[in-house]
Design an enzyme around this catalytic site. Structure first.
Site, short mmCIF file in Angstrom:
data_model
loop_
_atom_site.label_atom_id
_atom_site.label_comp_id
_atom_site.label_asym_id
_atom_site.label_seq_id
_atom_site.Cartn_x
_atom_site.Cartn_y
_atom_site.Cartn_z
CG HIS A 175 13.39 54.97 63.40
ND1 HIS A 175 13.29 53.66 63.12
CD2 HIS A 175 14.55 55.07 64.30
CE1 HIS A 175 14.44 53.11 63.22
NE2 HIS A 175 15.07 53.75 63.97
CG ASP B 155 17.37 52.83 58.90
OD1 ASP B 155 17.51 53.28 57.65
OD2 ASP B 155 17.66 51.90 59.54
CB CYS C 10 -5.86 67.61 122.28
SG CYS C 10 -6.99 66.69 120.91
#
Length: 897
Positions: free
Chosen positions: A106, A142, A707
């Site tokens: 459920h 249920d 760089c």
């Protein structure tokens, strides 16, 4: 155990498969009858395995069990009934019959939300916790005793679909199988359900899903998401029923601009915006709805409400017609109950289910990888004709569901019209900075302003980081298959290639890069970088590790590489696009999101890149670009607690400051590529022609704004004078001028402040006693031009021997023949260690020297040969962490778990 599985759907199928893996015998599967000639997934799986399948339309008539049905069930000899996702009412004669009874899944934390619409009501009530229960079945299905429960957090924008996929489905399958395991072991509890806290709400059907507008924005949001996708929350709009999908709460401080839409009963009209339909609760707060569905079943993006039905059908090319026929065959293979697929055939009215949508999306991907569909695209284009039109528009790049609005600055230059965005790019949109603040970006060729660029403020940084965080944690980017992520990055590379001349032109006028070099290196290598890292997306893997505890309990240890999250990137002005690519491509390949600050003096290729990324289909928030100052934007990114990694290329001084801020803020990961004073050692046995040519390139490449430029050349004394003479001859041939002129070798320095520093640098060298052979001055013409310069007789203690010029200044020192170790000592006597080089025909000498040079890269008989597959980074105060290569995305932008 002997088990009867009573249920249906993919969930029932997965439970069935796992029970068989556990060694249980499935004596019978009881499921629903075929629908439109198609068996339920549970039935199809069992039939494939040769398990008896029973498809009873019902088990009871007028409240009484059907004897024949019960007899067929009992004949299976089941010891336990497992009921995953069971929609039929099963009589107690069946539930109580087996030795161990019946258990049922459920989707709620019983006793709360008893009933068939439990998940819906979990969301409608705004519960913070959800989950599922496996309980012993009873007459009500249920209220029986609880066997096992599992809990999860309910997220603010969860829908039935998301919570089901994330938790209820995968963990529900595991929980159901675990419950059976407990029963088999005799350890299964029976915990009575209390009545206290029990709720029972009605079954959600279309009739009772109508929206009551007299509620707060949060309540409206919960109602809409609680009914998404079934049965769908609806309201009367323009005289017809309209169903709302895809709700999310809107930040209360957000103001929306859009076209008003009257909604009967609402506290104020909605607003149709480019993000969707903004709705308002009776508390004045807002929510956003993404999709709308009309009574005829047609679904549209809410943003398209006033344009729905207005777009004319596109005429298909022969190639597109062939694609359409391929898709007609795919539809036919899915809709087996339909005799022929007509243009009017409706996918869902013909019996297609959710799994068919997934299959259709994948079938499209197999035939047209560039057509990336979402499930919603199928729901919004249900007829075959609409589906094909949608696919074709996507293939053509005409899908304007989220139209990108760009305010261009246009210039007719370099025999083309260059279109440059100039605003911030945050969460998929070009926007002005807070307060409308701007600054002028300058063309270094003549010193004139190119355009006004938005100047990001702290609040803009916070918005960008929030967007990147949401895209990573909640958006489709974080859920995207790595291979699909790779396809998207490839598509971006394709668009960059289509716009390479425009990008190179922007790079030339914004940074002073010589156009031909910009086309080959600045832009060309950027494209290569994105293509390279696109291939790494699905190859970022962990490993398994042998451990002492591996036996006898079969313990297994494995590692995973997972993305870090929000990555901040701060890049310099010498290679504006290439530095962006080096860091961003690896970051995206690993699955992270990006907030990037370009150098304030060179922002334009970064914001153009943002436009191309949006047009490639990158989800909102994945890429954010913030032109602005380092002291404000860069500092805030360093301090921001939601940034998990910062990558920086720039000066050592600023790198130290960033590292400290990152440590103090949240110990974020840092990678730094800082200054350099790279030595180049040239021995007398070199190839002189090559040494001169490459030696000049090592210094003057990209105007010396490089760089890894050779900051100091050590030339063996026996060839020193010859080398200097040859270099001077070549320097005289260098053409200084407009970077857009194809004959130009040497363009302007990047900006005025840098030009002034170069003049001061050379004046210092003269004062210290170095011999200025040529150059050393600003060129007397408009713009920021500086002469290629050569110094000799440079001693180790001099400023120019120790500090980086970052410009076209060649520094030459001589060394005595045979003193290899001494020149190595001198070359290494610097706090920098980014790159280095050696020229010699003696391979033994080359290896000896290269092993002892303290630098991240050592070039042998060449220079400046970086490659996307080779890692790049420095030692000592040149920083740490690698750009490019496998390591960059595998380690730099991921964490081991």
């Amino acid at each position: 155990m002997k088990i009867a599985v009573i249920g249906q759907s993919l969930f029932g199928q997965e439970v069935y498969k796992e029970l068989r893996k556990e060694g249980h015998t499935i004596v019978g599967v009881f499921t629903i009858p075929d629908k439109d000639g198609k068996a339920d997934p549970l039935a199809a799986e069992a039939e494939k395995d040769g398990v008896s399948v029973f498809k009873f339309p019902r088990w009871r008539v007028k409240g009484q069990a059907i004897p024949e049905v019960v007899a067929q069930y009992k004949a299976t000899g089941a010891e336990l009934n497992v009921m995953p996702f069971c929609s039929q009412f099963i009589p107690m004669e069946v539930i109580d019959h087996p030795k161990h009874g019946s258990i049922i899944y459920h989707p709620s934390l019983l006793p709360r939300h008893r009933g068939a619409s439990a998940i819906n009501w979990t969301l409608i009530h705004g519960d913070k916790k959800g989950g599922f229960t496996v309980f012993w079945a009873d007459d009500g299905l249920d209220t029986g005793p609880v066997l096992l429960q599992r809990e999860c957090d309910v997220e603010p924008n969860d829908t039935v679909n998301t919570i089901y996929k994330r938790f209820l489905f995968p963990e529900g399958v595991k929980g159901t199988v675990e419950a059976v395991r407990l029963i088999a072991q005799g350890k299964a509890p029976r915990i009575p359900q209390p009545e206290e806290g029990a709720t029972y709400e009605c079954i959600q059907k279309k009739d009772n899903a109508k929206i009551d507008w007299n509620q707060s924005a949060e309540a409206l949001h919960n109602w809409i998401r609680g009914n998404d996708k079934v049965p769908g929350a609806w309201a009367e709009v323009d005289g017809q029923k309209v169903t709302f999908y895809g709700s999310s709460l809107v930040d209360n401080g957000t103001t929306a601009n859009g076209q008003p839409l009257d909604i009967p009963g609402a506290s104020r009209p909605g607003l149709v915006t480019k993000s969707g339909l903004v709705l308002f609760g009776n508390d004045g707060k807002a929510l956003l709805v993404k999709n709308l569905q009309f009574e005829d079943g047609k679904m549209i993006a809410a943003a398209q409400y006033f344009r729905s039905g207005s777009s004319a059908a596109v005429e298909l090319t022969e190639e597109e017609k062939a694609f359409a026929e391929q898709m007609r065959a795919v539809w036919q293979s899915i809709l087996t109950n339909v005799a022929q697929i007509e243009d009017s055939t409706d996918f869902f009215k013909s019996g297609a289910a959710s799994m068919d949508v997934v299959r259709l999306v994948e079938e499209v991907k197999l035939r047209a990888s560039s057509c990336q569909l979402q499930n919603e695209d199928v729901y919004m284009n249900t007829s075959f004709q609409d589906f094909i039109q949608m696919c074709v528009r996507k293939l053509r790049g005409e899908d304007d569901e989220e139209e990108l609005v760009v305010d261009y600055v246009e210039k007719n230059i370099n025999n083309m019209t260059v279109k440059m965005p100039h605003q911030l790019f945050i969460n998929g949109e070009f926007v002005d900075a807070e307060g409308g603040k701007t600054y002028k970006t300058i063309n270094p060729t003549d010193g004139t302003a190119i355009c006004d660029v938005s100047l990001a403020q702290i609040s803009d940084v916070d918005k960008a980081v929030a967007a990147a965080k949401e895209a990573f944690e909640e958006g489709e980017w974080g859920k995207m298959n790595p291979r699909d992520r790779g396809r998207l990055i490839h598509k971006l590379a394709d668009l960059m290639e289509e716009h390479q001349e425009e990008l190179a032109t922007i790079e030339a006028i914004d940074s002073g890069a010589v156009y031909t070099l910009a086309l080959k290196t600045h832009v060309g290598m950027s494209i290569q970088t994105f293509r390279y890292f696109a291939g790494w997306c699905d190859k970022i893997q962990g490993c398994t590790i042998p451990i002492n505890q591996a036996r006898p309990n079969r313990n297994l240890t494995f590692t995973k590489r997972e993305p870090i999250g929000v990555c901040a990137i701060v890049i310099p002005w010498n290679y504006p696009l290439m530095m962006l690519a080096w860091k961003t491509a690896a970051c995206l390949a690993a699955g992270n999101t990006v907030v990037l600050k370009p150098a304030q003096v060179t922002p334009l290729t970064a914001v153009k890149f943002a436009e191309l990324a949006a047009r490639a289909g990158f989800p909102k928030g994945v890429i954010n670009i913030l032109p602005g100052s380092g002291s404000l934007v860069g500092q805030r990114l360093s301090d921001h607690p939601d940034v998990r990694k910062l990558g920086f290329t720039g000066s050592t001084e600023i790198g130290k400051h960033i590292m400290k801020s990152c440590a103090v803020s949240n110990v974020k990961k840092v990678s730094l590529e800082l200054g350099g004073k790279s030595p180049l050692i040239i021995f007398s046995d070199c190839d002189m022609d090559k040494a001169v040519r490459m030696g000049m390139s090592s210094v003057f490449f990209n105007k010396g704004e490089n760089c890894i430029a050779a900051g100091r050349l050590f030339v063996e004394e026996s060839i020193h004078d010859q080398f200097v003479k040859r270099v001077v001859e070549e320097m005289k041939k260098m053409r200084i001028g407009d970077p857009l002129d194809r004959s130009t070798d040497h363009g302007p320095q990047n900006h005025k402040a840098h030009l002034d520093k170069l003049v001061e640098y050379c004046q210092t060298g003269v004062k210290e006693g170095a011999t200025l052979v040529c150059g050393g001055k600003q060129v007397q013409r408009p713009g920021f031009f500086f002469e290629p310069t050569l110094f000799t007789d440079v001693q180790d203690h001099m400023y120019i021997a120790q500090e980086e010029s970052f410009g076209p200044v060649m520094i030459i020192s001589k060394f005595k023949s045979g003193e290899v170790d001494d020149v190595l000592r001198r070359a290494n006597a610097t706090e920098y260690g980014l790159a280095s080089g050696v020229f010699t025909r003696d391979i033994s000498k080359a290896l000896y020297v290269s092993e002892r040079l303290n630098a991240g890269t050592v070039f042998v008989n060449t220079y400046n040969k970086t490659d996307v597959a080779a890692p790049f980074g420095g030692f000592k105060q040149s920083g740490f962490g690698k750009d490019l290569g496998e390591q960059s995305c595998r380690t730099k932008f991921t964490s081991g778990v």
